[in-house]
Design an enzyme around this catalytic site. Structure first.
Site, PDB file in Angstrom:
ATOM      1  N   CYS A  94       0.807  -1.226   0.000  1.00  4.26           N
ATOM      2  CA  CYS A  94       0.000   0.000   0.000  1.00  4.26           C
ATOM      3  C   CYS A  94       0.838   1.274   0.000  1.00  4.26           C
ATOM      4  O   CYS A  94       0.346   2.335  -0.376  1.00  4.26           O
ATOM      5  CB  CYS A  94      -0.886   0.048   1.238  1.00  4.26           C
TER       6      CYS A  94
HETATM    7  N1  CO8 Z   1     -21.172  -9.313   2.356  1.00  5.59           N
HETATM    8  C1  CO8 Z   1     -21.889  -9.555   3.479  1.00  5.59           C
HETATM    9  N2  CO8 Z   1     -21.319  -9.780   4.667  1.00  5.59           N
HETATM   10  C2  CO8 Z   1     -19.986  -9.775   4.745  1.00  5.59           C
HETATM   11  C3  CO8 Z   1     -19.174  -9.556   3.620  1.00  5.59           C
HETATM   12  C4  CO8 Z   1     -19.815  -9.329   2.383  1.00  5.59           C
HETATM   13  N3  CO8 Z   1     -19.105  -9.119   1.269  1.00  5.59           N
HETATM   14  N4  CO8 Z   1     -17.893  -9.600   3.992  1.00  5.59           N
HETATM   15  C5  CO8 Z   1     -17.872  -9.852   5.312  1.00  5.59           C
HETATM   16  N5  CO8 Z   1     -19.137  -9.980   5.765  1.00  5.59           N
HETATM   17  C6  CO8 Z   1     -19.565 -10.283   7.143  1.00  5.59           C
HETATM   18  C7  CO8 Z   1     -18.444 -10.895   7.939  1.00  5.59           C
HETATM   19  O1  CO8 Z   1     -18.310 -12.287   7.691  1.00  5.59           O
HETATM   20  C8  CO8 Z   1     -18.884 -10.601   9.347  1.00  5.59           C
HETATM   21  O2  CO8 Z   1     -19.878 -11.531   9.724  1.00  5.59           O
HETATM   22  P1  CO8 Z   1     -19.972 -12.061  11.230  1.00  5.59           P
HETATM   23  O3  CO8 Z   1     -20.203 -10.845  12.057  1.00  5.59           O
HETATM   24  O4  CO8 Z   1     -21.118 -12.992  11.177  1.00  5.59           O
HETATM   25  O5  CO8 Z   1     -18.639 -12.711  11.502  1.00  5.59           O
HETATM   26  C9  CO8 Z   1     -19.558  -9.235   9.205  1.00  5.59           C
HETATM   27  O6  CO8 Z   1     -19.907  -9.105   7.825  1.00  5.59           O
HETATM   28  C10 CO8 Z   1     -18.648  -8.093   9.627  1.00  5.59           C
HETATM   29  O7  CO8 Z   1     -17.356  -8.315   9.010  1.00  5.59           O
HETATM   30  P2  CO8 Z   1     -16.104  -7.467   9.327  1.00  5.59           P
HETATM   31  O8  CO8 Z   1     -15.979  -7.254  10.814  1.00  5.59           O
HETATM   32  O9  CO8 Z   1     -14.939  -8.058   8.587  1.00  5.59           O
HETATM   33  O10 CO8 Z   1     -16.543  -6.110   8.632  1.00  5.59           O
HETATM   34  P3  CO8 Z   1     -15.868  -4.721   8.735  1.00  5.59           P
HETATM   35  O11 CO8 Z   1     -16.847  -3.733   9.153  1.00  5.59           O
HETATM   36  O12 CO8 Z   1     -14.583  -4.770   9.491  1.00  5.59           O
HETATM   37  O13 CO8 Z   1     -15.504  -4.400   7.194  1.00  5.59           O
HETATM   38  C11 CO8 Z   1     -13.540  -4.370   5.826  1.00  5.59           C
HETATM   39  C12 CO8 Z   1     -14.609  -5.216   6.512  1.00  5.59           C
HETATM   40  C13 CO8 Z   1     -14.242  -3.497   4.792  1.00  5.59           C
HETATM   41  C14 CO8 Z   1     -12.546  -5.273   5.125  1.00  5.59           C
HETATM   42  C15 CO8 Z   1     -12.845  -3.473   6.869  1.00  5.59           C
HETATM   43  O14 CO8 Z   1     -12.468  -4.235   7.993  1.00  5.59           O
HETATM   44  C16 CO8 Z   1     -11.628  -2.772   6.350  1.00  5.59           C
HETATM   45  O15 CO8 Z   1     -11.650  -2.087   5.348  1.00  5.59           O
HETATM   46  N6  CO8 Z   1     -10.519  -2.852   7.076  1.00  5.59           N
HETATM   47  C17 CO8 Z   1      -9.293  -2.196   6.708  1.00  5.59           C
HETATM   48  C18 CO8 Z   1      -8.591  -3.051   5.758  1.00  5.59           C
HETATM   49  C19 CO8 Z   1      -7.463  -2.376   5.083  1.00  5.59           C
HETATM   50  O16 CO8 Z   1      -7.218  -1.212   5.096  1.00  5.59           O
HETATM   51  N7  CO8 Z   1      -6.725  -3.190   4.435  1.00  5.59           N
HETATM   52  C20 CO8 Z   1      -5.640  -2.764   3.702  1.00  5.59           C
HETATM   53  C21 CO8 Z   1      -5.763  -3.427   2.420  1.00  5.59           C
HETATM   54  S1  CO8 Z   1      -4.216  -3.827   1.810  1.00  5.59           S
HETATM   55  C22 CO8 Z   1      -3.836  -2.654   0.708  1.00  5.59           C
HETATM   56  O17 CO8 Z   1      -4.417  -1.632   0.706  1.00  5.59           O
HETATM   57  C23 CO8 Z   1      -2.812  -2.961  -0.353  1.00  5.59           C
HETATM   58  C24 CO8 Z   1      -2.433  -4.402  -0.464  1.00  5.59           C
HETATM   59  C25 CO8 Z   1      -2.041  -4.779  -1.816  1.00  5.59           C
HETATM   60  C26 CO8 Z   1      -3.182  -4.887  -2.776  1.00  5.59           C
HETATM   61  C27 CO8 Z   1      -3.443  -6.233  -3.258  1.00  5.59           C
HETATM   62  C28 CO8 Z   1      -4.671  -6.386  -4.063  1.00  5.59           C
HETATM   63  C29 CO8 Z   1      -4.997  -7.762  -4.561  1.00  5.59           C
END
Ligand code: CO8
Length: 374
Positions: A157
């Protein structure tokens, strides 16, 4: 220091094709139906877990993402494939990644009022390169007929900001006169479109910046780089394990653990305070309070992260004008997000206005530049 390093040009290129949340979820849910039907007996016997549906409402609420660009849409939504279909290119053809890098580079050169021949160093910095060598940067150099040198660097990132940091140092060291920093984020081949936790997160894009010394800069919008600041802290919470070792390890090179995966909630909780403290300290080194910042060009992973970080810094919500969000249209574009935000939202600032460009994410890695309109 008599010389001043500046950003004199920026380019944002994106593919023509895009995928909306609804299209993505329709395809994923059809895949789920197929999987659950095909594995019905094992699921009922408790041997296999049934797959849950995804939802467009969840995606928008949890991330702010509404759509994403994709280099090749064909195949990505096909339930029998679930990955983009990209025709291989021979060694004599321009590679896919170099092609999109060149597109972004041309836009950045034009915004800097420069020709490719004015450049003497090329950094390709992004989350993945499509091969180990020859470097994509050297291929871009050849395609644009740039004399000098080029190299690739990977910092997930923070590749774009860290690349700009290296350009800043090269310019002050006198090792280059004008540097092109290009971020061809062709990430769709590494997305697991069968994983509901991450299938919606990323999009393809290419960005580029031109950095040079102030006395040569002749574009309409020149930004003095007041300083750069970087921080890394090891974390397993975001990983992509695909790599050259898999051949010798006798494992599936395309298994789920080889593709992008993360503990998103943990990332959210750990990275937000780190990023806010990093930015605050960087600004403090210039005796600038957060209120003195005109614009925040922040990493674009999740709208809620940006809201939280701005609130920590300002003690209030930042407006879209102050901290532009582009991930609704582009999704998370790995290291390119803050550069897209800058590229699309920098021309209205006036001389003396200060802004912060900052990335945060996998590694963990945080990279910032405090910049000021000339
Ligand atoms: N639809 C419906 N429900 C879902 C979905 C979906 N698509 N996905 C997850 N859920 C469910 C989960 O299973 C969970 O269910 P339960 O409560 O029953 O366990 C519930 O929804 C809540 O899930 P989360 O707690 O995971 O949900 P969040 O509110 O935390 O949202 C996010 C998830 C959006 C992923 C959030 O946590 C986030 O954005 N976090 C930050 C992540 C971040 O910044 N990552 C960096 C990424 S890396 C990067 O930027 C570069 C890397 C290189 C790139 C490579 C690309 C291939």
């Amino acid at each position: 220091m008599s010389q001043q390093v500046v950003i004199s040009g920026v380019g944002v290129w994106h593919p023509k094709e895009s995928i909306s949340n609804e299209e993505l979820v329709d395809s994923y849910n059809a895949y789920v139906d197929k999987f659950n039907q095909e594995n019905k007996a094992d699921i009922e016997a408790g041997n296999v877990q049934s797959m849950p549906y995804s939802s467009a409402e969840f995606i928008e609420k949890a991330s702010g993402i509404k759509s994403r660009y994709i280099y090749r849409k064909e195949g990505a939504l096909d339930v029998d494939r679930m990955k983009p279909l990209i025709a291989p290119r021979g060694d004599e053809e321009l590679s896919h990644q170099a092609e999109i890098a060149v597109e972004a580079a041309k836009l950045a050169l034009s915004s800097a009022n420069l020709q490719a021949s004015d450049i003497d160093a090329v950094i390709v910095s992004c989350a993945y390169t499509q091969r180990a060598y020859p470097a994509i940067a050297i291929e871009v150099q050849e395609a644009l007929k740039i004399e000098g040198f080029g190299f690739d660097m990977l910092v997930a990132c923070s590749a774009a900001t860290f690349g700009m940091h290296r350009a800043y140092e090269m310019l002050y060291a006198g090792n280059a006169k004008r540097v092109l920093v290009i971020n061809p984020e062709l990430v769709s081949p590494q997305i697991n479109y069968t994983d509901r936790d991450s299938h919606f997160i990323f999009g393809d894009v290419a960005t580029a910046t031109v950095m040079e010394l102030s006395d040569t800069a002749k574009s309409d919008h020149v930004y003095n780089v007041l300083s750069t600041k970087a921080l890394t802290k090891f974390s397993n919470n975001i990983r992509s394990n695909f790599g050259y070792m898999t051949r010798a390890e006798d494992v599936d090179p395309y298994g789920p653990d080889k593709l992008f995966h993360q503990a998103g909630r943990k990332v959210f909780k750990e990275v937000c305070p780190l990023a806010a403290a990093h930015i605050e300290a960087h600004l403090a080194s210039h005796d600038i309070a957060p209120e003195g910042v005109k614009r925040w060009w922040l990493h674009q992973a999740n709208i809620n992260m940006n809201t939280l970080i701005c609130k920590r810094l300002l003690g209030r919500d930042a407006s879209q004008e102050e901290a532009p969000i582009v991930l609704d249209e582009f999704a998370n574009t790995a290291s390119a997000g803050s550069v897209i935000a800058f590229g699309l939202n920098h021309q209205d600032l006036v001389s003396g206005d200060v802004g912060v460009l900052c990335s945060f994410g996998a590694g963990y890695s945080i990279g910032s530049l405090v910049i000021q309109k000339r």
